[in-house]
Design a protein around this motif. Sequence first.
Motif, mmCIF file in Angstrom:
data_model
loop_
_atom_site.group_PDB
_atom_site.id
_atom_site.type_symbol
_atom_site.label_atom_id
_atom_site.label_comp_id
_atom_site.label_asym_id
_atom_site.label_seq_id
_atom_site.Cartn_x
_atom_site.Cartn_y
_atom_site.Cartn_z
ATOM 1 N N VAL A 95 0.799 -1.247 -0.079
ATOM 2 C CA VAL A 95 -0.027 0.147 -0.043
ATOM 3 C C VAL A 95 0.869 1.151 -0.133
ATOM 4 O O VAL A 95 0.606 2.198 -0.820
ATOM 5 C CB VAL A 95 -1.030 -0.081 1.050
ATOM 6 N N ASP A 96 1.867 1.266 0.730
ATOM 7 C CA ASP A 96 3.043 2.339 0.825
ATOM 8 C C ASP A 96 3.522 2.629 -0.279
ATOM 9 O O ASP A 96 3.532 3.742 -0.825
ATOM 10 C CB ASP A 96 3.913 2.159 2.012
ATOM 11 N N SER A 122 -8.487 -1.312 -4.780
ATOM 12 C CA SER A 122 -8.772 -2.526 -4.709
ATOM 13 C C SER A 122 -8.223 -3.070 -3.576
ATOM 14 O O SER A 122 -8.635 -4.020 -2.884
ATOM 15 C CB SER A 122 -8.568 -3.243 -5.956
ATOM 16 N N LEU A 123 -7.035 -2.773 -3.213
ATOM 17 C CA LEU A 123 -6.105 -3.358 -2.174
ATOM 18 C C LEU A 123 -6.570 -2.643 -0.880
ATOM 19 O O LEU A 123 -6.887 -3.616 0.272
ATOM 20 C CB LEU A 123 -4.729 -3.153 -2.201
ATOM 21 N N THR A 124 -6.917 -1.481 -0.701
ATOM 22 C CA THR A 124 -7.373 -0.905 0.565
ATOM 23 C C THR A 124 -9.020 -1.297 0.626
ATOM 24 O O THR A 124 -9.133 -1.485 1.920
ATOM 25 C CB THR A 124 -7.364 0.723 0.517
ATOM 26 N N THR A 125 -9.618 -1.558 -0.330
ATOM 27 C CA THR A 125 -11.095 -1.842 -0.259
ATOM 28 C C THR A 125 -11.027 -3.369 0.486
ATOM 29 O O THR A 125 -11.648 -3.661 1.292
ATOM 30 C CB THR A 125 -11.788 -2.143 -1.521
ATOM 31 N N PHE A 130 -11.795 -6.752 6.033
ATOM 32 C CA PHE A 130 -10.853 -7.568 6.899
ATOM 33 C C PHE A 130 -10.673 -6.656 8.198
ATOM 34 O O PHE A 130 -9.773 -7.110 9.030
ATOM 35 C CB PHE A 130 -10.006 -8.280 6.493
ATOM 36 N N GLU A 131 -11.205 -5.733 8.286
ATOM 37 C CA GLU A 131 -10.979 -4.607 9.536
ATOM 38 C C GLU A 131 -9.865 -3.825 9.700
ATOM 39 O O GLU A 131 -9.388 -3.861 10.746
ATOM 40 C CB GLU A 131 -11.816 -5.359 10.822
#
Length: 184
Positions: A95-96, A122-125, A130-131
């Motif tokens: 993500v970074d 997509s990755l952050t969603t 998964f909280e």
Amino acid sequence: MANEQNEQAQDLSSEQAALNTEHTQTEETEQVAEISVEDLQAQISKLEESLKLEKARAANAIYEAEKVKERAEREAESAKKFALEKFAKGLLDSVDNLERAIQAAGDEKTPLVEGIELTLKSLTTTLEKFEVAAVDTSNGFNADLHQAVGIDPTAKAGEIGNVLQKGYTLSGRLLRPAMVTVGQ
């Protein structure tokens, strides 16, 4: 006649002896009966105390079994909830890197940058499902959620000046603190 008198005397003696024996046996039976009743009452009270003790032990054992069951369920739930911790930490580097790639591109909107943005979204969603959530940096510095790595002379005291790296939580538990600069 003397024989008759002797026989009558013997009969009387034997009758008296029989009556004495019966009387003695009756007294002994009454004493035994009294002793037996007292002994039985003592045994009953001992058994009642023993029963109370065993009932208390059984109730305590049931209580302890319920506590162990509840603790096991809590631990299993916690294990399920935080099983993704290492995996999620590993994804945070990706993500970074995607956020840095978008920043390096600047205002330029090429198909490559748009692809990176879609991948990041997509990755952050997926992480949010998964909280895994980003730590809030807009409400000022919080030592539990933020790691101060420098001083920002332009920021107010206790306020976050610059976010160098986002922080994240997993189900409300800190996964990685946000690296920030703080005003003096």
